[in-house]
Design a protein around this motif. Structure first.
Motif, PDB file in Angstrom:
ATOM      1  N   GLY A   1       3.069  -5.869   0.115  1.00 14.49           N
ATOM      2  CA  GLY A   1       3.151  -7.198  -0.469  1.00 14.49           C
ATOM      3  C   GLY A   1       4.338  -7.944   0.085  1.00 14.49           C
ATOM      4  N   LYS A   2       4.810  -8.919  -0.662  1.00 14.75           N
ATOM      5  CA  LYS A   2       5.936  -9.718  -0.211  1.00 14.75           C
ATOM      6  C   LYS A   2       7.045  -9.703  -1.250  1.00 14.75           C
ATOM      7  N   LYS A   3       8.135 -10.341  -0.923  1.00 12.62           N
ATOM      8  CA  LYS A   3       9.289 -10.360  -1.804  1.00 12.62           C
ATOM      9  C   LYS A   3       8.907 -10.984  -3.137  1.00 12.62           C
ATOM     10  N   ASN A   4       9.307 -10.349  -4.229  1.00 15.48           N
ATOM     11  CA  ASN A   4       9.038 -10.784  -5.605  1.00 15.48           C
ATOM     12  C   ASN A   4       7.566 -10.775  -5.968  1.00 15.48           C
ATOM     13  N   HIS A   5       6.716 -10.177  -5.150  1.00 18.68           N
ATOM     14  CA  HIS A   5       5.288 -10.079  -5.483  1.00 18.68           C
ATOM     15  C   HIS A   5       4.730  -8.817  -4.808  1.00 18.68           C
ATOM     16  N   ALA A   6       5.223  -7.678  -5.228  1.00 23.84           N
ATOM     17  CA  ALA A   6       4.845  -6.426  -4.597  1.00 23.84           C
ATOM     18  C   ALA A   6       3.595  -5.843  -5.234  1.00 23.84           C
ATOM     19  N   PHE A   7       2.799  -5.135  -4.438  1.00 18.60           N
ATOM     20  CA  PHE A   7       1.750  -4.267  -4.952  1.00 18.60           C
ATOM     21  C   PHE A   7       1.914  -2.946  -4.219  1.00 18.60           C
ATOM     22  N   PHE A   8       1.257  -1.919  -4.720  1.00 18.45           N
ATOM     23  CA  PHE A   8       1.522  -0.584  -4.213  1.00 18.45           C
ATOM     24  C   PHE A   8       0.227   0.138  -3.860  1.00 18.45           C
ATOM     25  N   HIS A   9       0.307   0.947  -2.800  1.00 20.97           N
ATOM     26  CA  HIS A   9      -0.772   1.871  -2.487  1.00 20.97           C
ATOM     27  C   HIS A   9      -0.393   3.214  -3.105  1.00 20.97           C
ATOM     28  N   ILE A  10      -1.369   3.884  -3.686  1.00 26.98           N
ATOM     29  CA  ILE A  10      -1.131   5.223  -4.215  1.00 26.98           C
ATOM     30  C   ILE A  10      -1.529   6.176  -3.096  1.00 26.98           C
TER      31      ILE A  10
ATOM     32  N   ARG B   1       8.907  14.534   3.041  1.00 30.60           N
ATOM     33  CA  ARG B   1       9.888  14.161   4.064  1.00 30.60           C
ATOM     34  C   ARG B   1       9.547  12.842   4.750  1.00 30.60           C
ATOM     35  N   ALA B   2       8.358  12.311   4.518  1.00 28.64           N
ATOM     36  CA  ALA B   2       7.948  11.051   5.157  1.00 28.64           C
ATOM     37  C   ALA B   2       8.608   9.866   4.454  1.00 28.64           C
ATOM     38  N   PRO B   3       8.854   8.776   5.175  1.00 25.00           N
ATOM     39  CA  PRO B   3       9.436   7.592   4.539  1.00 25.00           C
ATOM     40  C   PRO B   3       8.519   7.026   3.466  1.00 25.00           C
ATOM     41  N   ARG B   4       9.118   6.252   2.552  1.00 23.80           N
ATOM     42  CA  ARG B   4       8.371   5.722   1.417  1.00 23.80           C
ATOM     43  C   ARG B   4       7.140   4.935   1.853  1.00 23.80           C
ATOM     44  N   ASP B   5       7.313   4.023   2.788  1.00 23.51           N
ATOM     45  CA  ASP B   5       6.201   3.192   3.237  1.00 23.51           C
ATOM     46  C   ASP B   5       5.630   3.678   4.562  1.00 23.51           C
ATOM     47  N   GLY B   6       6.008   4.869   4.969  1.00 25.76           N
ATOM     48  CA  GLY B   6       5.612   5.377   6.275  1.00 25.76           C
ATOM     49  C   GLY B   6       4.331   6.196   6.243  1.00 25.76           C
ATOM     50  N   ARG B   7       4.347   7.251   7.027  1.00 27.66           N
ATOM     51  CA  ARG B   7       3.168   8.065   7.234  1.00 27.66           C
ATOM     52  C   ARG B   7       2.747   8.752   5.953  1.00 27.66           C
ATOM     53  N   TYR B   8       1.433   8.823   5.742  1.00 23.34           N
ATOM     54  CA  TYR B   8       0.898   9.509   4.577  1.00 23.34           C
ATOM     55  C   TYR B   8      -0.343  10.294   4.980  1.00 23.34           C
ATOM     56  N   ILE B   9      -0.732  11.229   4.126  1.00 22.67           N
ATOM     57  CA  ILE B   9      -1.893  12.067   4.406  1.00 22.67           C
ATOM     58  C   ILE B   9      -3.176  11.338   4.034  1.00 22.67           C
ATOM     59  N   GLU B  10      -3.190  10.768   2.833  1.00 21.70           N
ATOM     60  CA  GLU B  10      -4.394  10.087   2.364  1.00 21.70           C
ATOM     61  C   GLU B  10      -4.012   9.000   1.361  1.00 21.70           C
ATOM     62  N   ARG B  11      -4.728   7.883   1.442  1.00 24.72           N
ATOM     63  CA  ARG B  11      -4.550   6.810   0.457  1.00 24.72           C
ATOM     64  C   ARG B  11      -5.643   6.989  -0.589  1.00 24.72           C
ATOM     65  N   ILE B  12      -5.231   7.138  -1.862  1.00 24.02           N
ATOM     66  CA  ILE B  12      -6.228   7.401  -2.911  1.00 24.02           C
ATOM     67  C   ILE B  12      -6.389   6.253  -3.895  1.00 24.02           C
ATOM     68  N   GLY B  13      -5.632   5.166  -3.718  1.00 25.32           N
ATOM     69  CA  GLY B  13      -5.810   4.045  -4.629  1.00 25.32           C
ATOM     70  C   GLY B  13      -4.775   2.967  -4.423  1.00 25.32           C
TER      71      GLY B  13
ATOM     72  N   TYR C   1      -2.266  -0.089  -6.840  1.00 24.70           N
ATOM     73  CA  TYR C   1      -1.713  -0.474  -8.135  1.00 24.70           C
ATOM     74  C   TYR C   1      -1.082  -1.847  -7.973  1.00 24.70           C
ATOM     75  N   ASP C   2      -1.535  -2.823  -8.788  1.00 25.16           N
ATOM     76  CA  ASP C   2      -0.998  -4.177  -8.745  1.00 25.16           C
ATOM     77  C   ASP C   2      -0.401  -4.514 -10.110  1.00 25.16           C
ATOM     78  N   PRO C   3       0.927  -4.446 -10.244  1.00 27.86           N
ATOM     79  CA  PRO C   3       1.559  -4.725 -11.536  1.00 27.86           C
ATOM     80  C   PRO C   3       1.701  -6.210 -11.838  1.00 27.86           C
TER      81      PRO C   3
END
Length: 189
Positions: free
Chosen positions: A11-20, A26-38, A40-42
């Motif tokens: 997302g953008k500044k002050n309007h974030a959404f998240f991938h689960i 050891r991977a970075p927060r927004d970096g490489r992942y094994i699988e995207r399972i969902g 979340y938009d707060p």
């Protein structure tokens, strides 16, 4: 390899959404992942959650550990309850049918809570809008009354000024008629 179920910020500044996502710790927060399972938009009310519950259940079954926020999301979506019920079926404490009935009852209750919350939000917004319209109408009425009063005062002042000017003009006309009469009287003498 330790695996976590966690949120990846987008997302953008002050309007974030998240991938689960399921990722190596050891991977970075927004970096490489094994699988995207969902996702979340707060930013919506209530928050929007889309989750592949079967894949989340699989990853919990093989030992992935959710973060605290993801644990709450998984609990809200019922994945942790399903894991608990499957564990009960595997141990023989429950039958598959009983576990399915408990799951359906929980899901119906959760859906009714969400629906009632949405209705309450809509009702609250409707009431707030009606109150704002009433307040605006009251302010508009007060302004109209103030404008009418000001115009009446201005009209009264203008009428008074016109009357005063007419009186002065009449007085001046009266003096003008008297002055020639006096001058004629002085000339005849």
């Amino acid at each position: 390899m330790a695996v976590k179920i966690r949120l990846a910020r987008h997302g953008k500044k002050n309007h974030a959404f998240f991938h689960i996502v399921v990722a190596d710790i050891r991977a970075p927060r927004d970096g490489r992942y094994i699988e995207r399972i969902g996702s979340y938009d707060p930013n919506t009310n209530p928050a929007t959650i889309s989750l592949d519950a079967d894949r989340a259940l699989y990853w919990l079954g093989v030992g992935a550990q959710p973060t605290d926020t993801c644990r709450r999301i998984l609990s809200f979506e019922g994945v942790l309850l399903r894991k608990h019920l499957t564990g009960g079926v595997a141990k023989g404490a429950l039958t598959e049918e009983a576990a399915q009935q408990k799951w359906e009852a929980w899901k119906a209750e959760r859906d009714s809570k969400i629906a009632s919350k949405k209705q309450n939000i809509a009702r609250t917004i409707g009431e707030r809008d009606r109150e704002l319209l009433k307040a605006e109408a009251k302010v508009n009425q007060e302004r109209a009354e103030a404008i009418a009063k000001k115009k009446a005062e201005e009209a009264a002042a203008a009428a008074e000024a016109a009357a005063k000017a007419a009186a002065e003009a009449a007085e001046a006309a009266g003096e003008a008629t008297e002055a020639p009469a006096e001058s004629e009287a002085t000339t005849q003498e």
